[in-house]
Design a protein around this motif. Structure first.
Motif, short mmCIF file in Angstrom:
data_model
loop_
_atom_site.label_atom_id
_atom_site.label_comp_id
_atom_site.label_asym_id
_atom_site.label_seq_id
_atom_site.Cartn_x
_atom_site.Cartn_y
_atom_site.Cartn_z
N ALA A 399 20.82 21.27 62.88
CA ALA A 399 20.19 20.85 61.48
C ALA A 399 20.44 19.74 60.82
O ALA A 399 20.05 18.51 60.70
N LEU A 400 21.89 19.66 59.96
CA LEU A 400 22.48 18.36 58.95
C LEU A 400 23.02 17.33 60.11
O LEU A 400 22.07 16.45 59.71
N GLN A 401 23.14 17.36 61.14
CA GLN A 401 23.69 16.48 61.98
C GLN A 401 22.01 15.64 62.45
O GLN A 401 22.11 14.57 62.39
N LYS A 402 21.37 16.67 63.05
CA LYS A 402 20.36 15.47 62.82
C LYS A 402 19.07 14.89 61.65
O LYS A 402 18.70 13.87 62.01
N MET A 403 19.48 15.97 60.63
CA MET A 403 18.88 15.32 59.38
C MET A 403 19.52 14.14 58.89
O MET A 403 19.35 12.81 58.26
N ARG A 404 20.92 13.66 59.36
CA ARG A 404 21.31 12.33 58.68
C ARG A 404 21.23 11.10 60.48
O ARG A 404 21.40 10.41 59.52
N SER A 405 20.74 11.84 61.09
CA SER A 405 20.51 10.88 62.45
C SER A 405 19.12 10.09 61.93
O SER A 405 19.10 9.16 61.72
N ALA A 406 18.74 11.34 61.51
CA ALA A 406 16.58 10.46 61.50
C ALA A 406 16.93 9.72 59.58
O ALA A 406 16.33 8.90 59.19
N LEU A 407 17.67 10.72 58.67
CA LEU A 407 17.64 9.52 57.39
C LEU A 407 18.76 7.75 57.78
O LEU A 407 18.34 6.91 57.65
N ASP A 408 19.52 7.85 59.26
CA ASP A 408 20.01 6.58 59.59
C ASP A 408 18.76 5.78 60.26
O ASP A 408 18.97 4.91 59.85
N GLU A 409 18.00 6.55 61.04
CA GLU A 409 16.54 5.83 61.59
C GLU A 409 16.26 4.98 60.10
O GLU A 409 15.23 4.29 61.08
N THR A 410 16.23 5.60 59.43
CA THR A 410 14.93 5.17 58.49
C THR A 410 15.42 4.11 57.77
O THR A 410 15.77 3.82 57.37
N VAL A 411 13.86 2.90 58.13
CA VAL A 411 13.80 2.19 56.91
C VAL A 411 12.94 1.94 56.22
O VAL A 411 11.64 1.87 57.09
N ILE A 412 12.84 1.59 54.65
CA ILE A 412 11.78 1.11 53.82
C ILE A 412 11.78 0.48 53.34
O ILE A 412 12.75 0.45 52.47
N LYS A 413 11.45 -0.88 52.93
CA LYS A 413 11.66 -2.10 52.96
C LYS A 413 10.75 -2.88 51.72
O LYS A 413 9.66 -1.73 52.00
#
Length: 448
Positions: A399-413
């Protein structure tokens, strides 16, 4: 079956409720302020009605305006979400007097558990473990100081009507007690119009673990596992996960039983959360009960495969719970990161503005609850939380690894967010090892 539900909230929880209504074939009505006229929840609801402009007190906290809107739109129920009027007993009574069902517990239960000193006394009498402290509320600083000496320093001074960290101070010695008591009491009066306080022993570096319960009108109360909410800034949660890495199975089962006992003691119905703190020895104590759906309810939904919003609505319609205790099995591990429009390095100062570009993570076991879209302008008048990213995996490390991946993918400009700060936490060895307590963020910021 309700025909039409008014959603007395905004943001991602209002979106969440609108979708639940749609899934049940129930029409929904969104109330909104002028600042929120282009919000996603307004667009998703079947009908919408403006209830004012400016600060929340003029709209989302305006009880009379919301009741009038519900009547005018022909609603037979109101879902309050969390925050705003969700724990306001007077609002619940107004709903009852208007022939509108409030989707939540009764006014009497909200009053009983909403007053923290009264809730402590009730739990003491029921046999639920409570942090040593005053059984009755105190107003006078001299009497409070005597109680503090009996309890032993350090002590926590808390507002009876408190919440969100308001009206809360730590006194490490008798010399600093009077000043901190007066400051906490002044905050309580300003925030809650209540000068009653209570004193309890200060549990140093605790873990914050809470149990989700759901109860119907037939005496059935079910616990749906626990959530660890220890990672907090300014008493506001940042990361929640289930199950908690801080407790063993024996403690977990005892905590579940005490949470159910707490709910049954006050005749609780609908969704609620019994919050505990865990000291360094692993002993837990009742802290408070939140008489509403929680921000982090999605974590529980992921590990129990339930829909708590739909369950809330069903219970409010007079149905029995759709599950029994033996049906609830905790599967895998879920983590939630709250994404806020804020600047962490400036003491988490809010950062409203317009979203110029947006990409949200997706995939198996990834869920995003949000009201964001490209071009949306985040108002300055309301809370800074703009999204919740939730992941589910077979175990905590996955779950930790999946969350890191999800945060990596998130873009909010277009605005500042706490995305990078969340990523920093997700890679910190203390958090990765499941050792973070409620002082973790403060220590982390000091080190940086």
């Amino acid at each position: 079956m309700f025909q039409k539900i008014l959603i007395a909230n905004r943001g991602e929880i209002a979106v969440r409720i609108a979708r639940a209504c749609r899934n049940m074939g129930i029409r929904s009505v969104a109330v909104y302020s002028k600042e929120d006229k282009n919000s996603l929840h307004v667009q998703l609801a079947d009908q919408r009605i403006c209830i004012g402009e400016g600060p929340a007190r003029n709209n989302y906290l305006n009880k009379e305006q919301i009741i009038t809107a519900a009547k005018n739109m022909g609603c037979d129920a109101i879902h309050p979400g969390f925050g705003f009027l969700s724990e306001n007993a007077d609002f619940v009574r107004m709903c009852e007097e208007s022939g509108i069902t409030f989707i939540g517990p009764s006014a009497d239960v909200i009053n009983s558990m909403g007053n923290k000193s009264h809730a402590r006394k009730t739990m003491m009498e029921a046999g639920v473990p409570v942090v040593p402290g005053t059984k009755e509320p105190v107003k006078d600083v001299e009497a409070a100081a005597e109680k503090a000496k009996e309890i032993g320093f350090p002590v926590m001074i808390k507002a009876s009507s408190g919440g969100g960290g308001k009206g809360m101070r730590v006194a490490n010695s008798a010399d600093e007690f009077e000043f901190n008591f007066n400051m906490a009491q002044r905050e309580s009066v300003n925030a809650f119009n209540d000068d009653t306080m209570y004193i309890e022993r200060c549990v140093l570096n605790p873990r914050h673990v809470e149990v989700q319960i759901m109860a119907d009108n037939f005496g059935n109360v079910v616990s749906l596992g626990e959530r660890d909410c220890s990672v907090q800034r300014n008493h506001q949660k940042l990361i929640e996960e289930s199950p908690s890495p801080a407790i063993d199975d024996e403690t977990r089962q005892r905590m579940y039983k005490d949470a159910v006992l707490a709910a049954k003691t006050v005749g609780y119905t609908n969704a609620g959360t019994v919050e505990f703190i865990l000291d360094q020895s692993g002993t837990y104590y009742f802290m408070e009960m939140n008489t509403r759906i929680q921000v982090e309810h999605g974590v529980t939904e992921m590990v129990t495969d339930t829909d708590l919003i739909i369950e809330q609505i069903r219970v409010a319609m007079g149905e029995e719970l759709s599950f029994k205790q033996e049906d609830i099995q905790i599967k895998g591990h879920a983590i939630e990161c709250r994404i806020n429009a804020e600047i962490p390095e400036k003491n988490f100062m809010p950062s409203p503005g317009t979203i110029t570009a947006l990409h949200l993570p997706a995939g198996n076991g990834v869920r995003v609850d949000t009201g964001l879209y490209t071009g949306y302008t985040i108002p300055s008048e309301y809370d800074s939380m703009i999204a919740k990213i939730i992941v589910h995996a077979p175990d905590r490390q996955a779950a930790l690894q999946k969350m890191r991946s999800a945060l990596d993918e998130t873009v909010i400009k277009g605005i500042n967010t706490n995305l990078d700060f969340q990523y920093q936490i997700l890679r910190h060895p203390v958090f990765c090892e499941g050792q973070a307590d409620t002082g973790f963020i403060e220590k982390l910021l000091r080190l940086d």
